[in-house]
Design a protein around this motif. Sequence first.
Motif, short mmCIF file in Angstrom:
data_model
loop_
_atom_site.label_atom_id
_atom_site.label_comp_id
_atom_site.label_asym_id
_atom_site.label_seq_id
_atom_site.Cartn_x
_atom_site.Cartn_y
_atom_site.Cartn_z
N PHE A 1 14.85 -8.16 11.43
CA PHE A 1 14.36 -8.33 10.05
C PHE A 1 13.19 -7.38 9.82
O PHE A 1 12.15 -7.49 10.46
N PHE A 2 13.42 -6.42 8.91
CA PHE A 2 12.43 -5.42 8.55
C PHE A 2 11.72 -5.82 7.26
O PHE A 2 12.29 -6.52 6.42
N ASN A 3 10.50 -5.32 7.11
CA ASN A 3 9.75 -5.51 5.87
C ASN A 3 9.84 -4.22 5.06
O ASN A 3 9.32 -3.18 5.47
N ASP A 4 10.53 -4.28 3.91
CA ASP A 4 10.78 -3.06 3.13
C ASP A 4 9.71 -2.79 2.06
O ASP A 4 9.95 -2.06 1.11
N THR A 5 8.53 -3.39 2.21
CA THR A 5 7.45 -3.11 1.27
C THR A 5 7.09 -1.62 1.32
O THR A 5 7.24 -0.97 2.36
N LYS A 6 6.63 -1.11 0.19
CA LYS A 6 6.24 0.29 0.09
C LYS A 6 4.75 0.38 -0.22
O LYS A 6 4.25 -0.29 -1.12
N VAL A 7 4.05 1.19 0.56
CA VAL A 7 2.60 1.35 0.36
C VAL A 7 2.34 2.15 -0.91
O VAL A 7 2.95 3.20 -1.14
N ILE A 8 1.48 1.63 -1.74
CA ILE A 8 1.08 2.36 -2.95
C ILE A 8 -0.24 3.08 -2.69
O ILE A 8 -1.05 2.62 -1.89
N PRO A 9 -0.46 4.23 -3.33
CA PRO A 9 -1.74 4.94 -3.18
C PRO A 9 -2.82 4.15 -3.93
O PRO A 9 -3.18 4.46 -5.06
N ALA A 10 -3.31 3.12 -3.31
CA ALA A 10 -4.09 2.08 -4.00
C ALA A 10 -5.54 2.46 -4.26
O ALA A 10 -6.25 1.72 -4.93
#
Length: 414
Positions: A61-70
């Motif tokens: 189980f992978f976490n497909d969240t994407k990092v935003i240039p926050a």
Amino acid sequence: MLLQNPPKLQDYLYDLPEELIAKFPLEKRDASRLLHFEQGHISHHQFSELPALLPSNSHLFFNDTKVIPARLLFKKPTGSTIEVFLLNPLAPSNLIQQSMESSSPVVWNCMIGNLKRWKEGEKLQGEIVLEGIQYTVQAVLINKANKSVQFSWTPADLSFASLVEACGEVPLPPYLNRKAIDSDKLRYQTVYSKMEGAVAAPTAGLHFTDKSIEKINKKGISINYLTLHVGAGTFRPIKHENVTEHPMHCEQMVFSKKNVQQLHEAKGNIVAVGTTSMRSMESLYWFGVKLLNKEKPDFFVEKLYPYQQHRDLPSKSKSFEAVLNHMQTNQLEQLVGSTEIFIFPGYSFKVCNGLITNFHQPGSTLMLLIAALTKRHWREIYQLAVEKRYRFLSYGDSSLLWHDKINFDENLSN
């Protein structure tokens, strides 16, 4: 509360030499080293060997969240720079995905650098050019006390995600002690990232390539994706000797109906790719417990909920069946919730028995999670990793760690 002797911070510290902290990633993602721990035995490998180390009855189980240039920077007319770091959305929705997709003004809770120079109600403005079109970006400090900031832009034909992508900076972990460079936009992101909203990468996934995922899939191992938007609180150090007093951060999760069905039906080993995936799946189990106990059906797991006195805890299958019934009754195709679950020694794992993860900071919440999984062996694992000069933290090397309930099968390669 079941905790008679809560863990003490001093028992989960170790010496991490500064030179072992990886400041930059390796040229090739899967060129990292891999420490393998199972049933008290430690061995050393290359990450490319991972498929051979996974039993074929595993479910990843992978976490497909994407990092935003926050990290957003605004200049005041006086020349002062105000740094605004996005944390979580407040309006018009507190759902990260909806806020990122919005083309109307949004309000976010933020960390603000140089806050004393920004007055409540004061507007800051900047310009960016995209595909020959000039956009004006405006930030207004709505409430100084809770650090809420409204963002708007004209023309309003961009999503907030596109805007942030164009003008934000990659939010590298503070312990790297360096500014982001162009290559970080690609490398501080997994190859399977999809759902925008994280302010820190699920770093266990940084080692994977499309080829390595394909190789795992060809072995018959199931590949699954869930979403937990990693928050900045993951870097907050524990300052209390009694670790249960640590104010645990809250992070938003998204499970599809297919995710829950896969977990309900999964036989064999459930392997979390990263501590974020592990925390998500364990949280989902406890939500099922709440449903079966007829508690308030909000999908929120408090940090110490698993340590409360629970009677007749259900099996994993029974818990996920309750979640599926809840989704069916409420006609939900996806389940959005939040968790501040704190996994530390004494925790009883309900879902996961394997974890792929990097090496973590001494005395951190993630270090305590590793100790909960590997029990007394954590210190031997980390001492050996230091002696063998493994690379540590976000851009460092990897490990495959098993709980003592690992279920090997005859198809495990040597």
